[in-house]
Scaffold this motif. Structure first.
Motif, PDB file in Angstrom:
ATOM      1  N   UNK A 150       0.803  -1.211   0.000  1.00 44.86           N
ATOM      2  CA  UNK A 150       0.000   0.000   0.000  1.00 44.86           C
ATOM      3  C   UNK A 150       0.837   1.262   0.000  1.00 44.86           C
ATOM      4  N   UNK A 151       0.190   2.417   0.077  1.00 39.95           N
ATOM      5  CA  UNK A 151       0.910   3.692   0.024  1.00 39.95           C
ATOM      6  C   UNK A 151       1.562   4.016   1.362  1.00 39.95           C
ATOM      7  N   UNK A 152       2.529   4.889   1.328  1.00 38.72           N
ATOM      8  CA  UNK A 152       3.109   5.427   2.557  1.00 38.72           C
ATOM      9  C   UNK A 152       2.051   6.276   3.256  1.00 38.72           C
ATOM     10  N   UNK A 153       1.793   5.994   4.534  1.00 33.77           N
ATOM     11  CA  UNK A 153       0.693   6.680   5.220  1.00 33.77           C
ATOM     12  C   UNK A 153       0.944   8.166   5.419  1.00 33.77           C
ATOM     13  N   UNK A 154       2.206   8.590   5.458  1.00 37.05           N
ATOM     14  CA  UNK A 154       2.483  10.027   5.552  1.00 37.05           C
ATOM     15  C   UNK A 154       2.118  10.763   4.271  1.00 37.05           C
ATOM     16  N   UNK A 155       1.854  10.032   3.185  1.00 37.29           N
ATOM     17  CA  UNK A 155       1.480  10.648   1.918  1.00 37.29           C
ATOM     18  C   UNK A 155      -0.039  10.700   1.713  1.00 37.29           C
ATOM     19  N   UNK A 156      -0.810  10.207   2.657  1.00 35.00           N
ATOM     20  CA  UNK A 156      -2.253  10.088   2.448  1.00 35.00           C
ATOM     21  C   UNK A 156      -2.986  11.377   2.798  1.00 35.00           C
ATOM     22  N   UNK A 157      -3.960  11.695   1.962  1.00 34.76           N
ATOM     23  CA  UNK A 157      -4.942  12.717   2.282  1.00 34.76           C
ATOM     24  C   UNK A 157      -6.054  12.106   3.139  1.00 34.76           C
ATOM     25  N   UNK A 158      -6.505  10.923   2.726  1.00 31.21           N
ATOM     26  CA  UNK A 158      -7.482  10.174   3.507  1.00 31.21           C
ATOM     27  C   UNK A 158      -7.596   8.769   2.929  1.00 31.21           C
ATOM     28  N   UNK A 159      -8.208   7.889   3.713  1.00 29.43           N
ATOM     29  CA  UNK A 159      -8.530   6.535   3.275  1.00 29.43           C
ATOM     30  C   UNK A 159     -10.033   6.348   3.400  1.00 29.43           C
ATOM     31  N   UNK A 160     -10.662   5.766   2.370  1.00 29.26           N
ATOM     32  CA  UNK A 160     -12.110   5.565   2.341  1.00 29.26           C
ATOM     33  C   UNK A 160     -12.410   4.072   2.267  1.00 29.26           C
ATOM     34  N   UNK A 161     -13.425   3.636   3.009  1.00 27.11           N
ATOM     35  CA  UNK A 161     -13.794   2.219   3.053  1.00 27.11           C
ATOM     36  C   UNK A 161     -15.264   2.088   2.689  1.00 27.11           C
ATOM     37  N   UNK A 162     -15.527   1.447   1.558  1.00 24.82           N
ATOM     38  CA  UNK A 162     -16.887   1.185   1.087  1.00 24.82           C
ATOM     39  C   UNK A 162     -17.234  -0.265   1.376  1.00 24.82           C
ATOM     40  N   UNK A 163     -18.343  -0.515   2.074  1.00 26.77           N
ATOM     41  CA  UNK A 163     -18.732  -1.860   2.454  1.00 26.77           C
ATOM     42  C   UNK A 163     -19.676  -2.472   1.427  1.00 26.77           C
ATOM     43  N   UNK A 164     -19.563  -3.809   1.282  1.00 24.06           N
ATOM     44  CA  UNK A 164     -20.488  -4.558   0.453  1.00 24.06           C
ATOM     45  C   UNK A 164     -20.069  -4.622  -0.997  1.00 24.06           C
ATOM     46  N   UNK A 165     -20.767  -5.445  -1.792  1.00 25.99           N
ATOM     47  CA  UNK A 165     -20.433  -5.601  -3.210  1.00 25.99           C
ATOM     48  C   UNK A 165     -20.453  -4.254  -3.935  1.00 25.99           C
ATOM     49  N   UNK A 166     -19.442  -4.027  -4.782  1.00 22.52           N
ATOM     50  CA  UNK A 166     -19.339  -2.757  -5.498  1.00 22.52           C
ATOM     51  C   UNK A 166     -18.979  -2.977  -6.957  1.00 22.52           C
ATOM     52  N   UNK A 167     -19.365  -4.137  -7.508  1.00 25.63           N
ATOM     53  CA  UNK A 167     -19.007  -4.448  -8.893  1.00 25.63           C
ATOM     54  C   UNK A 167     -19.728  -3.569  -9.897  1.00 25.63           C
ATOM     55  N   UNK A 168     -20.840  -2.940  -9.523  1.00 27.85           N
ATOM     56  CA  UNK A 168     -21.566  -2.101 -10.478  1.00 27.85           C
ATOM     57  C   UNK A 168     -20.744  -0.889 -10.885  1.00 27.85           C
ATOM     58  N   UNK A 169     -19.756  -0.501 -10.072  1.00 29.24           N
ATOM     59  CA  UNK A 169     -18.863   0.598 -10.430  1.00 29.24           C
ATOM     60  C   UNK A 169     -17.440   0.152 -10.704  1.00 29.24           C
ATOM     61  N   UNK A 170     -17.004  -0.935 -10.042  1.00 31.54           N
ATOM     62  CA  UNK A 170     -15.595  -1.301 -10.100  1.00 31.54           C
ATOM     63  C   UNK A 170     -15.325  -2.668 -10.711  1.00 31.54           C
ATOM     64  N   UNK A 171     -16.354  -3.449 -11.001  1.00 32.09           N
ATOM     65  CA  UNK A 171     -16.142  -4.715 -11.676  1.00 32.09           C
ATOM     66  C   UNK A 171     -15.588  -5.799 -10.777  1.00 32.09           C
ATOM     67  N   UNK A 172     -14.797  -6.700 -11.377  1.00 35.60           N
ATOM     68  CA  UNK A 172     -14.252  -7.838 -10.663  1.00 35.60           C
ATOM     69  C   UNK A 172     -13.334  -7.375  -9.533  1.00 35.60           C
TER      70      UNK A 172
END
Length: 770
Positions: A150-172
């Protein structure tokens, strides 16, 4: 009729929401804390509006999280600075329904788990670019693994967590959810100035690490730039074990020396009104040396192990955003990227009083050294196109997102062992019936093409939102030609790699009703899928000494899911309360199964082998759960946050519990911000893990725990900021279920304290801005 512009944050402003009556029992779990916190609702609304956040992962557009018919949370830069997490697992500690397991023996943070679905079934991405695959070869030697870098955490603006199936936008790969990491932009440092520099130094006692990060940014109306570099040196992660030495009973952590170097560079060009061109370079390289003093009873002839890991992920990207004022679309975003991830592992094993062939488990009279090299490499090229259109048909407002994603990934893996028999003075490339170098699966390319469209329809002046969406995906797996002969003599068979094509339509429907200024109800029904990967389809492995084989499966089907989530959001009692219940069902789950053996077989083992293993579509899995989240803001800069999550998972095919489910967990935080200084007190709670499928493995069952963390910060002046944190204040000894399960720790295994978490530990940070 076109809308002139879209409101800030991507959607119309709206109030928060309330729980439904069937969830009263769960709400009661935190009701005492709610009632104890009195504050005026009007004041809370005013403060909440000042702190309003947006997220992009849930809709691929900037959006108000309160108007999304799904559960999404974000961890912002202020929270990261306050808590100073030492790894990705610590980053997720405040998410009651998310956990990242650790390999405490060697590799550190491993697979992310969202609501009981984990690993390659959860999509992780940095700035919209998919992270490399999680690969774990398993086995008592623990020598073949590649963790998502993953990315270096000192470089992050934020982290987002989406729960549940999300293939309708992101696929496999978005079968169980999405973790989206967003890195800093120049304006995050500049904040309207022409130049900015920052230094951040952090010391963490938990892993004895010291980190230095420097940032430089500059810009004007035409061009902006950001350059950041971070270096971190540390040791092993502490635990509460007392027994040292070398052997099966060791409790203290394995000694490690770790180092990471990371670079982030961005240039943003604004050549004309409405145009933005971004160039990004990201590089993270990590080195780790480990002395594995805790040995495995599964390989009793191995008396010493040490090794090194080197992982590197490098990403180049260019993106163009255009916001015209006179076109049929309101925004166009085009991105091209190239990413290469390389993982190399070296292991040296000393095998004592073993066989002439240097067995790890049996024999006598020989001493050996075995050099083991493992390599896992992924190269990815991708192109994303998205258009957004905001328009109105009659009384209905539309926010339409549509586009295409293309990605091609090449994956390779290799093991190369050299065996030195010190007793006989011979050197060879054969061990346990295998001749090296070898590959455990056929390397090759996978190509993914997806077309998506999602519309948000706003009725009744924004009081009712309907969000239909659909995506079509084609996945092609093209392995290199590879074959292996299994068995011997006239019964031997040849196993060959196979190509595959998969396609899927993933629909979604979501709805949100703003019943009153304080109450909103929402629900979504979404379909997900995950195509099998290179290893699952083309596993090709034969061990002649033990006469077992791993078979490819060219007929493997894609995994599928159907997720239903219902929730409510309430602005009351001086704050926000969010409740969600969900029911996710998964079909054609892919599992590795022993399809035959020499005593009882559904069919005859190929080539006369003793046993055969293969990836098959077997399980029907169902996961149900409920969550409550709340936040309350008070006069004087005080705030309270809390969350509690519980879930039940079942392998309905075999009528067994699903072991990837975490026990009931909760997090309660009290924060204060006095302008020049502030702090946070946090309580992390978990119940005892009791519902376990131990038909095949008698797992060690960790007890429940309660752990308190305290942090404080002081803005010395406009340039200097000091932060201090004391984690596990009361020096509690506790063990995480995710870590135990990852290691396969048995109830009878010695030294379970090896898998405990750090005791009381301190973190300190200094940030200077110029």
């Amino acid at each position: 009729m076109r809308l002139a512009s879209r409101p800030a944050g991507g959607r119309p402003a709206s109030a928060h929401s309330v729980p439904l009556r069937p969830l009263a029992a769960l709400v009661a779990a935190i009701a005492p804390a709610v009632l104890a916190l009195g504050a005026s609702q009007a004041q809370a609304q005013a403060q909440t509006s000042e702190l309003k956040e947006v997220v992009v992962t849930a809709t691929r557009q900037e959006a108000d999280p309160d108007l999304i018919p799904a559960t999404i949370t974000s961890i912002d830069r202020k929270t990261l600075d306050r808590r100073m997490p030492h790894d990705e697992a610590a980053l997720m500690e405040n998410e009651a329904d998310v956990v990242i397991s650790r390999d405490l023996r060697r590799y550190g943070s491993a697979a992310v788990n969202i609501r009981g679905i984990e690993g390659i079934r959860v999509l992780q991405q940095v700035d919209g670019v998919r992270l490399p695959d999680y690969y774990y070869g398993g086995g008592p030697s623990n020598i073949t693994a590649s963790m998502p870098d993953g990315p270096e955490m000192d470089f992050l603006k934020r982290a987002e967590i989406l729960r549940g199936p999300a293939s309708s936008l992101y696929g496999s790969d978005a079968l169980g959810g999405v973790v989206g990491y967003l890195t800093l932009d120049p304006q995050d440092l500049l904040q309207g100035r022409s130049t900015a520099m920052r230094y951040k130094g952090t010391w963490r006692q938990a892993d004895h690490s010291f980190q230095n990060t420097v940032y430089a940014a500059g810009g004007n109306d035409l061009v902006e730039g950001l350059l950041a570099y971070s270096q971190r040196n540390g040791k092993e992660l502490d635990n509460k074990g007392n027994v040292g030495g070398t052997g099966y009973n060791r409790e203290q952590p394995n000694p490690q020396d770790t180092k990471s170097d990371s670079v982030l560079a961005k240039i943003i060009l604004k050549p004309a009104t409405g145009h933005r061109i971004g160039l990004t370079y990201e590089n993270r390289e990590q080195d780790n040396h480990v002395d594995s003093l805790r040995l495995s009873s599964g390989v009793p002839k191995v008396t010493q192990t040490y090794g090194d890991e080197n992982t590197k992920r490098e990403r180049y990207g260019i993106d163009w955003e255009w916001k015209p004022t006179d076109r049929w679309f309101d925004r166009l975003a085009l991105k091209f990227y190239h990413q290469e991830a390389d993982s190399k592992t070296y292991t040296m094993q000393r095998r004592s009083n073993t066989s002439a062939s240097c067995s790890a488990s049996s024999g006598a009279g020989n001493n050996c050294l075995v050099d083991m090299n493992f390599m896992f490499n992924q190269k990815t090229d991708g192109l994303n196109l998205q258009l957004d259109s905001y328009f109105q048909t009659g009384a209905i407002s539309h926010s339409l997102a549509y586009g295409a994603d293309w990605r091609q990934t090449r994956t390779e893996e290799l093991r190369d062992y050299t065996v030195h028999n010190l007793t006989t003075g011979t050197t060879g490339k054969t061990l346990a019936g295998d001749t090296y170098p070898l590959k455990d699966f056929a390397p090759g390319e996978s190509t993914n093409l997806g077309l998506f469209v999602q519309d948000e329809l706003s009725f009744m002046d924004g009081k009712f939102l309907l969000t239909p969406g659909v995506r079509y995906d084609e996945v092609k797996l093209r392995p290199d030609g590879m074959s292996k002969v299994a068995g011997s003599g006239g019964s031997a068979v040849t196993l060959s790699s196979a190509s595959q094509n998969h396609s899927a339509v993933s629909p979604k429907i979501g709805a949100l009703w703003q019943a009153s200024p304080a109450v909103a109800l929402y629900g979504q029904l979404v379909r997900g899928f995950r195509a099998p990967n290179y290893e699952e389809v083309n596993g090709l492995f034969y061990n002649a000494a033990q006469n077992y084989v791993t078979l490819p499966n060219g007929n493997l089907k894609a995994e599928k899911s159907t997720g239903l989530e219902l929730g409510t959001r309430l602005k009351a009692l001086g704050g926000d309360i969010k409740v969600a219940v969900y029911d996710n069902r998964y079909d054609d789950f892919i599992e590795q199964v022993r399809v035959c053996n020499d005593t009882a077989a559904p069919f005859t083992c190929p080539g006369g082998t003793r046993s055969a293993y293969q990836k098959l579509n077997l399980s029907k899995v169902r996961i149900q759960g409920a969550e409550v989240r709340g936040s309350w803001l008070f006069a004087g800069g005080y705030a309270f946050q809390g969350s509690i999550a519980t879930a039940r998972g079942d392998d309905e095919q075999n009528n067994r519990p699903l072991n990837s489910i975490e026990p009931l967990r909760a997090v309660l935080s009290f924060l204060w911000d006095k302008g020049q200084w502030g702090g946070e007190t946090r309580l992390r709670l978990a119940a005892t893990k009791e519902r376990i499928n131990d038909a095949d493995t008698d797992y060690y069952k960790p007890a429940g725990y309660g752990v308190m963390d305290v942090s404080t910060w002081w803005q010395v002046d406009k340039r200097f900021r000091l932060t201090a944190a004391v984690n596990n204040v009361f020096d509690k000894q506790y063990t995480l279920w995710s870590d135990v399960r990852h290691a396969g720790l048995l109830s009878t295994d010695p030294g379970p304290s090896f898998f405990t978490q750090p005791g009381r530990n301190v973190s300190l940070s200094l940030q200077a801005d110029f």
